[in-house]
Design an enzyme around this catalytic site. Structure first.
Site, PDB file in Angstrom:
ATOM      1  N   ASP A  12     -52.100 -85.178  65.172  1.00 21.49           N
ATOM      2  CA  ASP A  12     -52.800 -86.449  64.936  1.00 21.49           C
ATOM      3  C   ASP A  12     -53.572 -86.459  63.621  1.00 21.49           C
ATOM      4  O   ASP A  12     -54.588 -87.131  63.488  1.00 21.49           O
ATOM      5  CB  ASP A  12     -53.781 -86.780  66.093  1.00 21.49           C
ATOM      6  N   HIS A  40     -46.490 -90.556  66.378  1.00 22.36           N
ATOM      7  CA  HIS A  40     -47.040 -90.879  65.069  1.00 22.36           C
ATOM      8  C   HIS A  40     -47.304 -92.364  65.034  1.00 22.36           C
ATOM      9  O   HIS A  40     -46.471 -93.147  65.461  1.00 22.36           O
ATOM     10  CB  HIS A  40     -46.019 -90.602  63.959  1.00 22.36           C
TER      11      HIS A  40
END
Ligand code: GDP
Length: 429
Positions: A12, A40
């Site tokens: 992340d 994503h």
């Protein structure tokens, strides 16, 4: 020219945005590890998307998107994801799937769920996507390669064997209904139908592409600290998250990877269980979580609130070193503009001693953060295009961290969009 985009930390970090941005100059974007368990988030001219399996190059007409052999391929999810983007007017991507990629099977997902149930509070915080059972089977040599979908005899024989084996667990360990071979075969036939047009000898394709001088981007999932060897074992993922594995998971020579862009977020976040030394809690964490990323730090796949913390120089220095970083992309810096001062974790105190070397897990559990506080810049830095135009305290923050981690920060991301990027030529000087 092969480049890798990978994460330094727990995932992340903003790899999706950096990949989407670098993909503009790339011919091929390839996923080389992991599965649909992480995501994503990408914002571009088509809107905001959460990708799980597709490489972050799918939004360009000129790129070919490849699922490499190292990926845990969930075929129905891949096609759902394609539909979810084409439904929103993104042109059908040019897609290739490695004939050597192995498939996540329905029983992997069940095993993941049942095992988490069985472990109760002692679970690993799995996303229950079947990734751990998938990779266990791959290395136990009982996985299914995409290529095997095209050998009916082999499928019949292998599915009979696998049902026998898995049903022992289903019935006697988990006390759940058994799986049927017939149903499994039907599922595999449907997978064959879906994937057939895209199956490719990917390593041969990439070999030719390299000879033709194409630009290839390897897109990593998660980050160094989730690597099964070098991460916070056992709170890791099941495939290597390192750029080095890009060679294996795509099928190219290791020396072809010339640039390794390691993405570091300007603060920390993590999902799942495991030691997280610079973690913060309560209001302090809530504020950063709500302001973080683009619309808050919540899992792209699961929606789970992420655990939050200050930037960790110990973890990031280690994370960058293991990746073999040539460039650091420092992301989500704009989010910190609200803080009067910003704590940065510069060391770990373990049993009364301070270290800057990232330790093995049992020592990590005991580590306490040593903080240094840097002054904030108290303004919005979005829209700034030149490094020199950033506020002085903001540059000082970047340069302090660059010095601590020892790798050049060549890109600074100051917003979620493709264009929100500052290239820094003086990096590392
Ligand atoms: P990945 O898994 O490494 O690709 O990361 P994620 O997609 O989970 O997380 C990054 C989040 O931050 C996404 O919501 C992005 O849109 C957002 N993001 C990326 N770069 C920036 C940035 O520089 N500023 C802000 N505000 N958000 C960013």
């Amino acid at each position: 020219m092969v480049k890798a985009v990978v994460g330094a930390n727990w995932g992340d970090e903003g790899k999706g945005k950096i990949t989407d941005m670098l993909a503009e100059q790339a011919d091929i974007v390839i996923r080389f590890q992991g599965g649909a368990n992480a995501g994503h988030t990408i914002i571009n001219n088509y809107g905001k998307f959460a990708l799980h399996t597709l490489p972050s190059g799918v939004f360009y007409n000129h790129t070919t998107s490849i699922i490499g052999n190292g990926v845990a391929l969930n075929i129905p999810l891949l096609f759902e994801e394609i539909k979810s983007i084409t439904d929103r007017n993104v042109p059908m991507p040019k897609l290739l799937v490695s004939d050597r990629a192995q498939m996540v099977m329905p029983y992997h997902i069940l095993l993941d769920q049942y095992e988490e149930e069985r472990l109760g509070g002692k679970s690993f915080g799995s996303t229950k996507s079947g990734i751990a059972p998938f990779y266990s089977d791959k290395y136990a040599k009982i996985g299914f390669q995409v290529s095997e979908l095209f050998d009916e005899e082999l499928l019949k024989e292998k599915t009979a064997r696998i049902c026998e084996l898995k049903n022992v667990l289903f019935e006697h360990l988990y006390h759940k209904p058994p799986i049927s071979q017939e149903e499994l075969l039907t599922t595999l036939h449907s997978y064959r139908e879906m994937v057939e047009p895209y199956v490719c000898n990917v390593s041969a394709y990439l070999d030719q592409a390299m000879k033709d001088g194409k630009t290839i981007l390897l897109e990593g999932q998660l980050g160094t600290l989730k690597d099964p060897d070098h991460g916070i074992y056992p709170m890791v993922t099941s495939s290597s998250t390192l750029a080095a594995f890009g060679a294996i998971g795509a099928g190219i020579p290791p020396y072809e990877i010339k640039q390794i862009v390691t993405v570091c977020k300007a603060y920390s976040s993590a999902v799942g269980a495991g030691a997280f030394v610079s973690e913060i809690f309560g209001d302090e964490a809530n504020e950063l979580r709500t302001r973080g990323g683009d619309g808050g730090e919540f899992g792209a796949t699961t929606g789970r609130p992420r655990r939050m913390g200050w930037f960790d120089c110990v973890a990031s220095k280690y994370g960058c070193r293991l990746q073999g970083t040539t460039d650091v992309a420092f992301t989500v810096l704009d989010v910190l503009g609200y803080l009067d001062e910003i704590p940065v974790c510069v060391g770990y105190e373990i049993d009364g001693e301070v270290t800057t070397e990232f330790p093995v897990t049992y020592k990590l559990e005991k580590a306490k953060p040593v903080y240094e506080k840097l002054p904030g810049w108290k303004c919005d830095i979005r829209g700034i295009k030149n490094y020199e135009d950033l506020p002085e305290n903001c540059r000082a923050y970047i340069e302090f961290i660059e010095k601590q981690i020892g790798f050049p920060i060549t890109m600074v991301s100051n917003g979620p969009g493709r264009g929100d990027i500052i290239y820094r030529t003086s990096a590392g000087k």
